[in-house]
Every structure is written in C-alpha cells, then in structure tokens.
Scaffold this active site. Structure first.
Site, short mmCIF file in Angstrom:
data_model
loop_
_atom_site.label_atom_id
_atom_site.label_comp_id
_atom_site.label_asym_id
_atom_site.label_seq_id
_atom_site.Cartn_x
_atom_site.Cartn_y
_atom_site.Cartn_z
N ASP A 71 24.75 91.51 -41.19
CA ASP A 71 25.74 92.55 -40.94
C ASP A 71 26.22 92.56 -39.50
OD1 ASP A 71 23.30 93.40 -39.93
OD2 ASP A 71 23.06 95.04 -41.35
N ASN A 140 15.63 105.07 -44.70
CA ASN A 140 16.12 105.62 -45.97
C ASN A 140 16.18 104.55 -47.07
OD1 ASN A 140 18.27 104.04 -45.18
ND2 ASN A 140 19.79 105.68 -45.12
N HIS A 142 17.53 101.51 -46.79
CA HIS A 142 18.69 100.60 -46.79
C HIS A 142 18.29 99.17 -46.41
CE1 HIS A 142 19.48 101.68 -42.34
NE2 HIS A 142 19.49 100.36 -42.31
N GLU A 147 23.73 101.32 -47.71
CA GLU A 147 23.13 102.65 -47.69
C GLU A 147 22.84 103.10 -49.13
OE1 GLU A 147 22.16 103.91 -45.03
OE2 GLU A 147 23.60 103.79 -43.39
C1 GLP Z 1 19.79 98.40 -39.09
C2 GLP Z 1 20.11 97.02 -39.66
C3 GLP Z 1 19.14 96.64 -40.78
C4 GLP Z 1 17.72 96.85 -40.30
C5 GLP Z 1 17.50 98.30 -39.99
C6 GLP Z 1 16.09 98.62 -39.54
O1 GLP Z 1 20.32 99.42 -39.84
N1 GLP Z 1 21.43 96.94 -40.15
O2 GLP Z 1 19.38 95.30 -41.15
O3 GLP Z 1 16.84 96.43 -41.31
O4 GLP Z 1 18.40 98.65 -38.94
O5 GLP Z 1 15.93 98.28 -38.19
P1 GLP Z 1 14.60 98.36 -37.36
O6 GLP Z 1 13.90 97.07 -37.61
O7 GLP Z 1 15.08 98.47 -35.94
O8 GLP Z 1 13.84 99.53 -37.81
#
Ligand code: GLP
Length: 247
Positions: A71, A140, A142, A147
């Site tokens: 993304d 959440n 995702h 989402e």
């Molecule tokens: C963002 C990214 C996700 C990632 C999530 C969790 O929303 N788009 O791909 O998995 O954050 O991130 P973290 O590893 O910093 O908790």
C-alpha cells in the site's frame, strides 16, 4: 470457522523478526528470481534489518528479486519522508542489491488512482504472481489498508482510512499529529493478497492480541479483514507471546 492458519509462536518480538527473515531468505535461495510482497509499519522493520544482515554476511542476493508493496498513502509522493516508498528505500532497498526498477510501490501521487491500481495488478500478473507476501496487522484486524468491511474479492484500489488507523499511525512513531495523516490510501485488495502462493503475517505486542484472536478463531468475515485469510492454503502467522496471548 476453524481455519488453516498455521501458528508459529516465538518467545520474543526479536525472534519473530529472525524467524520471518529466515523464511524469506530461504525462498530467495531456492527461487533467485522470486516475486515477493512486502509490508510497512513498525512490525517488519527488524525483519528488514535481518535480511540486510543476511545479504551482507552471507551474500544473499536480491538481484533477481521483484517486490510489490501492499500500500501507499494517497497524496504523498515517494520523496515524502512518511511515504511507504521512502520507508522501503531506507529500511531495505538501499541496503541490498535489489534492482530499483524491480521494486513496485504504488504511486501515491499518480494522476489517476484507478489507472495506477490497474497497472499494479497487471504487473503482478505479468511477473507470474507473488511467491510470498509479508503482512502486518492493524489493531482493528486490517491488512494492508483493507479496513473492516473490505470484501474478500477486493482488488487494488483507493480506500479511506478508519479513525482507528489514523490514530494508530500518528502515535509518534510515524506522523506526530493525526491531522497530518492522509485520509486515503492506495491498497492491494484482499483478493489480490489472497492470490499470493504463500502468506506470512507478523504480529507482536499486546495491542495486536484481540485482532489476532479474531483473525484466527473468529468468524470468516469482512468485519475482521485478516480473518479472510483463514481459507488460504499456505498462511502462517508468526507471533510473539503477547500477540498470541488471547488465542
Ligand atoms: C499500517 C499498514 C499495514 C500495517 C499496519 C500495522 O496500517 N498499512 O500494512 O500492517 O499499519 O502496522 P504496525 O506494524 O506499525 O503496527
């Protein structure tokens, strides 16, 4: 649904990164022109450090590897220090011998989001599909920026971020103020991710425990996007004790 998700539970977050790096290094050793999906966020940072270490100390070569990232924030171009393109360059690509033109990160400043997303999907197909995709998980549930409510067959597209996600990404690790976080992103869809031949999801810390329990043991439902991996034939979650504590 009691899914097929395989669990590897590690003592510590450090061990999660080491184990994940091993899985990716093994794939690259056996398929030197592997097509690899990557993720951003705090969780995979140390895995990238480990892979860069293996490159340096053991000569693991990424020169034949192609990558696709999950993304990118909509509205940020790749030079922005919070863009996922910048994250990938600094955390991994600049430290290994990957060919820059083989790294695919969606362009958050593209003039047409739909054409950008279509071209991304076409490049995945043209590369022969993704051998292994590294995933993180949001609090959440995702995955990428899919989402809750994202359909199981969703494709790469422009999406809106939830308030939870905006909040989570502005806790000082990335953006310092929620107002700075882009409200939209380009994200590979759940359908796009599910087509990878192998999936490896990493989660560490108590903040992820509820999402992991819902993903692994909850219903197969868009309410928890990561639960939509339950019927994937080769999906492993590598977790630390805290993230696994509600299983
Ligand atoms: C963002 C990214 C996700 C990632 C999530 C969790 O929303 N788009 O791909 O998995 O954050 O991130 P973290 O590893 O910093 O908790």
């Amino acid at each position: 649904m009691a899914g097929n998700i395989k669990l590897q539970i590690c003592e510590t977050a450090d061990e999660v990164s080491v184990e994940a790096a091993k899985v990716f290094a093994d794939i690259i050793r056996s398929i030197p022109d592997a097509v690899i999906g990557l993720a951003t966020g705090s969780t995979p940072e140390q895995t990238y450090e480990e892979l860069a270490k293996i490159h340096k100390s053991e000569g693991l070569s990424f020169s034949g590897v192609t990558t696709f990232n999950l993304d990118e924030y909509w509205g940020l171009n790749g030079d922005h220090d919070q863009s996922y393109r910048h994250f990938m360059n600094t955390q991994l690509f600049d430290k290994i011998d990957i060919r820059p033109w083989n790294t695919n990160v969606l362009n958050g400043a593209a003039s047409s989001p739909s054409l950008e997303c279509e071209a991304f999907e076409t490049r995945i197909l043209a590369s022969g599909g993704i051998d292994i995709w590294l995933l993180g998980i949001g609090g959440n549930g995702h995955i990428a920026f899919n989402e809750p409510g994202s359909p199981v067959d969703s494709r790469t597209r422009l999406v809106s971020l939830s308030e939870d996600t905006i909040e989570a990404n502005s806790d000082g690790r990335f953006f310092s103020d929620p107002a700075e976080v882009p409200r939209c992103a380009l994200s590979a869809g759940i359908g796009t991710i599910r087509e990878a031949r192998k999936l490896v999801l990493l989660a560490t810390g108590l903040k992820k425990a509820d999402a992991i329990a819902a993903a692994v043991e909850g219903p197969f439902s868009p309410d928890c996007p990561s639960s939509l991996l339950q019927d994937h034939p080769d999906c492993t979650f590598i977790l630390d004790q805290d993230a696994a504590s509600k299983l």
